[in-house]
Motif scaffolding. Sequence first.
Motif, PDB file in Angstrom:
ATOM      1  N   VAL A   1       0.846  -1.198   0.000  1.00 52.64           N
ATOM      2  CA  VAL A   1       0.000   0.000   0.000  1.00 52.64           C
ATOM      3  C   VAL A   1       0.878   1.243   0.000  1.00 52.64           C
ATOM      4  N   PHE A   2       0.514   2.205  -0.851  1.00 53.29           N
ATOM      5  CA  PHE A   2       1.196   3.499  -0.899  1.00 53.29           C
ATOM      6  C   PHE A   2       0.140   4.593  -0.752  1.00 53.29           C
ATOM      7  N   GLU A   3       0.321   5.422   0.267  1.00 53.41           N
ATOM      8  CA  GLU A   3      -0.612   6.514   0.570  1.00 53.41           C
ATOM      9  C   GLU A   3      -0.094   7.830  -0.025  1.00 53.41           C
ATOM     10  N   PRO A   4      -1.009   8.736  -0.429  1.00 49.86           N
ATOM     11  CA  PRO A   4      -0.568  10.078  -0.859  1.00 49.86           C
ATOM     12  C   PRO A   4       0.140  10.797   0.281  1.00 49.86           C
ATOM     13  N   LEU A   5       1.231  11.470  -0.052  1.00 56.89           N
ATOM     14  CA  LEU A   5       2.025  12.206   0.938  1.00 56.89           C
ATOM     15  C   LEU A   5       1.827  13.693   0.684  1.00 56.89           C
ATOM     16  N   VAL A   6       1.145  14.368   1.605  1.00 54.36           N
ATOM     17  CA  VAL A   6       0.827  15.783   1.451  1.00 54.36           C
ATOM     18  C   VAL A   6       1.150  16.500   2.754  1.00 54.36           C
ATOM     19  N   THR A   7       1.343  17.819   2.641  1.00 54.02           N
ATOM     20  CA  THR A   7       1.562  18.637   3.837  1.00 54.02           C
ATOM     21  C   THR A   7       0.258  19.146   4.420  1.00 54.02           C
ATOM     22  N   ASP A   8      -0.773  19.253   3.581  1.00 56.85           N
ATOM     23  CA  ASP A   8      -2.089  19.710   4.030  1.00 56.85           C
ATOM     24  C   ASP A   8      -3.073  18.554   3.938  1.00 56.85           C
ATOM     25  N   PRO A   9      -3.656  18.105   5.055  1.00 55.61           N
ATOM     26  CA  PRO A   9      -4.593  16.967   4.990  1.00 55.61           C
ATOM     27  C   PRO A   9      -5.815  17.239   4.125  1.00 55.61           C
ATOM     28  N   ALA A  10      -6.157  18.504   3.887  1.00 57.89           N
ATOM     29  CA  ALA A  10      -7.338  18.833   3.092  1.00 57.89           C
ATOM     30  C   ALA A  10      -7.043  18.892   1.590  1.00 57.89           C
ATOM     31  N   THR A  11      -5.886  18.448   1.177  1.00 59.03           N
ATOM     32  CA  THR A  11      -5.509  18.499  -0.239  1.00 59.03           C
ATOM     33  C   THR A  11      -6.455  17.642  -1.080  1.00 59.03           C
ATOM     34  N   LYS A  12      -6.811  18.179  -2.248  1.00 54.09           N
ATOM     35  CA  LYS A  12      -7.618  17.438  -3.208  1.00 54.09           C
ATOM     36  C   LYS A  12      -6.900  17.378  -4.545  1.00 54.09           C
ATOM     37  N   TYR A  13      -7.109  16.266  -5.264  1.00 51.53           N
ATOM     38  CA  TYR A  13      -6.466  16.066  -6.556  1.00 51.53           C
ATOM     39  C   TYR A  13      -7.497  16.222  -7.661  1.00 51.53           C
ATOM     40  N   GLN A  14      -7.071  16.922  -8.725  1.00 50.87           N
ATOM     41  CA  GLN A  14      -7.900  17.101  -9.910  1.00 50.87           C
ATOM     42  C   GLN A  14      -7.214  16.364 -11.058  1.00 50.87           C
ATOM     43  N   PHE A  15      -7.749  15.214 -11.434  1.00 52.50           N
ATOM     44  CA  PHE A  15      -7.179  14.408 -12.510  1.00 52.50           C
ATOM     45  C   PHE A  15      -7.846  14.791 -13.825  1.00 52.50           C
ATOM     46  N   ARG A  16      -7.039  15.282 -14.780  1.00 50.39           N
ATOM     47  CA  ARG A  16      -7.532  15.735 -16.079  1.00 50.39           C
ATOM     48  C   ARG A  16      -7.049  14.804 -17.168  1.00 50.39           C
TER      49      ARG A  16
ATOM     50  N   VAL B   1       3.580   9.568  -3.343  1.00 46.31           N
ATOM     51  CA  VAL B   1       3.077   8.550  -2.423  1.00 46.31           C
ATOM     52  C   VAL B   1       4.245   7.938  -1.668  1.00 46.31           C
ATOM     53  N   ASP B   2       3.927   7.405  -0.482  1.00 46.87           N
ATOM     54  CA  ASP B   2       4.938   6.678   0.278  1.00 46.87           C
ATOM     55  C   ASP B   2       4.333   5.410   0.848  1.00 46.87           C
ATOM     56  N   HIS B   3       5.218   4.487   1.178  1.00 50.49           N
ATOM     57  CA  HIS B   3       4.815   3.141   1.564  1.00 50.49           C
ATOM     58  C   HIS B   3       4.234   3.129   2.965  1.00 50.49           C
ATOM     59  N   GLY B   4       3.178   2.354   3.157  1.00 50.34           N
ATOM     60  CA  GLY B   4       2.608   2.204   4.489  1.00 50.34           C
ATOM     61  C   GLY B   4       1.090   2.120   4.449  1.00 50.34           C
ATOM     62  N   ARG B   5       0.540   1.137   5.138  1.00 50.30           N
ATOM     63  CA  ARG B   5      -0.910   0.928   5.205  1.00 50.30           C
ATOM     64  C   ARG B   5      -1.466   1.553   6.472  1.00 50.30           C
ATOM     65  N   ARG B   6      -2.584   2.283   6.348  1.00 56.67           N
ATOM     66  CA  ARG B   6      -3.177   2.972   7.483  1.00 56.67           C
ATOM     67  C   ARG B   6      -3.971   1.991   8.345  1.00 56.67           C
ATOM     68  N   VAL B   7      -3.749   2.091   9.647  1.00 62.25           N
ATOM     69  CA  VAL B   7      -4.432   1.239  10.614  1.00 62.25           C
ATOM     70  C   VAL B   7      -4.896   2.108  11.772  1.00 62.25           C
ATOM     71  N   CYS B   8      -6.088   1.857  12.278  1.00 69.95           N
ATOM     72  CA  CYS B   8      -6.601   2.548  13.459  1.00 69.95           C
ATOM     73  C   CYS B   8      -7.090   1.508  14.462  1.00 69.95           C
ATOM     74  N   GLU B   9      -6.770   1.729  15.722  1.00 70.91           N
ATOM     75  CA  GLU B   9      -7.184   0.805  16.776  1.00 70.91           C
ATOM     76  C   GLU B   9      -7.283   1.573  18.089  1.00 70.91           C
ATOM     77  N   PRO B  10      -8.166   1.127  19.003  1.00 73.40           N
ATOM     78  CA  PRO B  10      -8.267   1.785  20.315  1.00 73.40           C
ATOM     79  C   PRO B  10      -7.212   1.240  21.270  1.00 73.40           C
ATOM     80  N   ILE B  11      -6.692   2.091  22.111  1.00 69.74           N
ATOM     81  CA  ILE B  11      -5.779   1.684  23.171  1.00 69.74           C
ATOM     82  C   ILE B  11      -6.221   2.343  24.471  1.00 69.74           C
ATOM     83  N   GLY B  12      -5.914   1.724  25.557  1.00 66.29           N
ATOM     84  CA  GLY B  12      -6.302   2.252  26.857  1.00 66.29           C
ATOM     85  C   GLY B  12      -7.231   1.290  27.576  1.00 66.29           C
TER      86      GLY B  12
END
Length: 885
Positions: A309-324, A478-489
Amino acid sequence: MMDSPTLACRIAERRKKLFGNPDWNGMDFVEVSEDQRSLCVHFFGHVPENVTVDNICIEGGRRILDIKAIKVEIERADDPELDDCLRITLDKLGDFSIYRLCLVKKISTSVEVKALANSAAAGEPQYQPLPGLDPRYACVCFSFKVDCSNDLDCKQEQTCPPEVFPTPEINYLAKDYASFRQLIYDRLALIMPDWQERHVPDLGVTLVELLAYAGDYLSYYQDAVATEAYLETARRRISVRRHARLVDYRMHEGNNARTWVTVCTKTDLDPIAASNLYFITSFPGIKAASGRVVKAVDLEGVPTNWYEVFEPLVTDPATKYQFRAAHCNMHFYTWGDLQCCLAKGATQATLLDQVLPPDPVSDAGGGANPEGVLSQVAVLPQPVRILDLHVGDVLIFEEILGPTTRNPADADFAHRHAVRLTKVTPSLDGLLGRLVLEIEWDPEDALPFSLCLSARMPAPDCTRIDDISVAHGNVVLVDHGRRVCEPIGPVPPKETIGECACDGSVLESSITPEPFRPTLSQTPLTFGQPLADTGSASASIVQDQRLALPYVSLQEYAGATADGEKWQAQYDLLDSIGDQRHFVAEVDDDGRSHLRFGDGNLGRIPSAGTYFQACYRVGNGTTGNVGRDTLTYLVLREGSLSADSIEPRNPLPAKGGAAPEPMAEVKLFAPQAFRARRERAITAEDYSELAQNNPKLQRAAAELRWMGSWYEAHVAIDPLYTEIADAALLKEVEDYLYTYRRMGHDLAVVPARYVPIDMKMEICVLPHFERATVKAELLKVLGRGQLADGKLGFFNPDNLSFGEGIYVSRLIAAVKGVDGVDAVRLLRLARLDASTSCIVPISGGNTCVPTSGVLPMAVMEIAQLDNDPSFPENGKLELILRGGL
């Protein structure tokens, strides 16, 4: 105003269209008079009327500048076979450099003066070509010294030379794995000499490894505290990391890989949020909902180790891509010329920016071919711009056809390169009626090879090959790495009961959090260097492992959702204060990540009972260094795409993924790391070494000068690739050194002191070798440029530096290495200012050569021999060739 210096074409097809053109004209060539005081300009058509001195602009010159025209007249040819010319009389003659003559529009009205001022403020050309002149031929380059005697071959060198492949590196220090268990095997050789088995699946070898593993941990448990207390004896990775940090050494956990992905589509897509998509590699049985678009829910039952998995790498999380759709394959524009290429080191190009209407009379070849459209301009529909590129966009140049076969399978996969645009200028080719787009990119992204644009098939086919290379837009980092979310505590509470004051008193109790060290369930945790807001495309890919941070964030639960305060990951908590929500991710020997929070002084303590939602990335190291064209599927987390022809791909391989630093290297380098890093400047060597940390410098030299009451650190710098240190670079180095200087020292950063050299050689040429050919090669070897094999000339600015003397033996060896040289005699080697006073008579004639065999330089001096006739004070080289042809 004229041809781009980076666009080299073998066939000037545009010139043919200007001959006899009723609407467009241009300068064909320039003749320089014998006295070098006038120019005779020839045109493709008739000489323009009403040209005055105000329309003449002469640029260039190195020694002699600001040459002006004092008289302009049309010189009629007496012979009907000859053309008329425009005679321009000049106020002075020029030097040996190349000048440029332009016919420009005269500034007459106040509106034009205002427009000229605006263009100057914007950094654009401050003049326009004369009406009726083609912008590509409104200027012409010439030399005043074209008729001067010269025994060198006048043939121009090939502009786009073949690629020089680097010599492979061979590591002779590599060792095998057998020495790792040598101690055990040596013991077994004494007590069991008949057992010689070393095969890995053998039961005896398995028992040896098992016993060694068990014995290591048994001995560790006996004295774990004492073992982990010292860097040299520590065995746990977390312990080694903490020990190394105490001596200011950052042990790294590697980092993930990065690459560029281009998304091609046949229809324009609606903007897509960067957080809503990612890219994966293919795997058997993959099911795409639409073309190469996959929904995230369809991957829930697929093992995660089947794909990367390769995720988009951006400085602004609100970035949007316009593919033409128009940005999928953008064609390079060659202005109607043939057999063109972008030269190595190019930083600008031209793209075709219009929809091409049908043209039945054009030459077969397709693409951006403008040949044959001139006669149809009046009847073709109005062209429309289709490109929407902006500064900061990234393009990928790719060779898609074989330059000699037109076969896609013969395209060179190494001819792919990413660039970040720094300037985008819409333009128009009025001659051919084409809308074009001028683009420039960051100098750090300069082409590392020659990129072929158009060619012609070998005889007898001779078919034109256009669009050999194209530019891809819709590029996503893009950079390598799969996103995972889990609760801790939760954070475990600890109840503390106060002391009894008296009988029957109410006991006071307080709830405090116990130490909380949660462990993330999935491995390996992704590490990466934070992305800078600006920079070249090349810099966006490169990472420094020691600046990499874990891709993990924590968010407190407030009620039923994780919408509370966010906690940020840091490398350590040494710079954190008590109320900052910071934590550290420490990786153990098994690759599991343990989260460590602050103690109230260095970082905040999480409150008792707090729950967290941990979102992190999984995937790190060299696993992400996938090959080219492997990221071929786009995954949507939510929603869908209506288009069914979306094709993502990575033309360039992913790179930069690095493995975690071995503990053995940390134990070896950490104790001495602080000695190698200089944090103060006391001696002259300290100043020079600190200045050399600037990547723009080749070398620096320094000396302490007594000023009568105090010392001044006098630092001289030698820039890379040039001999000129501008004021901005001097200020940058001075500001950097000021923080390290010793109190009481003044600081002065100055350019290097260059010492011009006067050298004279007598060379005997072997028979059957032309003297002119040998001399041309000698001038390259002893020059300041770069040779065809990538080596630097002897007097290249980057080949000499401070205090490096000129050795006679090296000069003789360099000259003797040229084919055709039989013998060499050095007649003079001295400083230019002392070359006339150091003549020493010896047997065979007069010479001026150091008796020690080396011409020494002082600490702050650099030898210089430019051999430029326009600047003889920068060094002179005289070669006397005898023999040969």
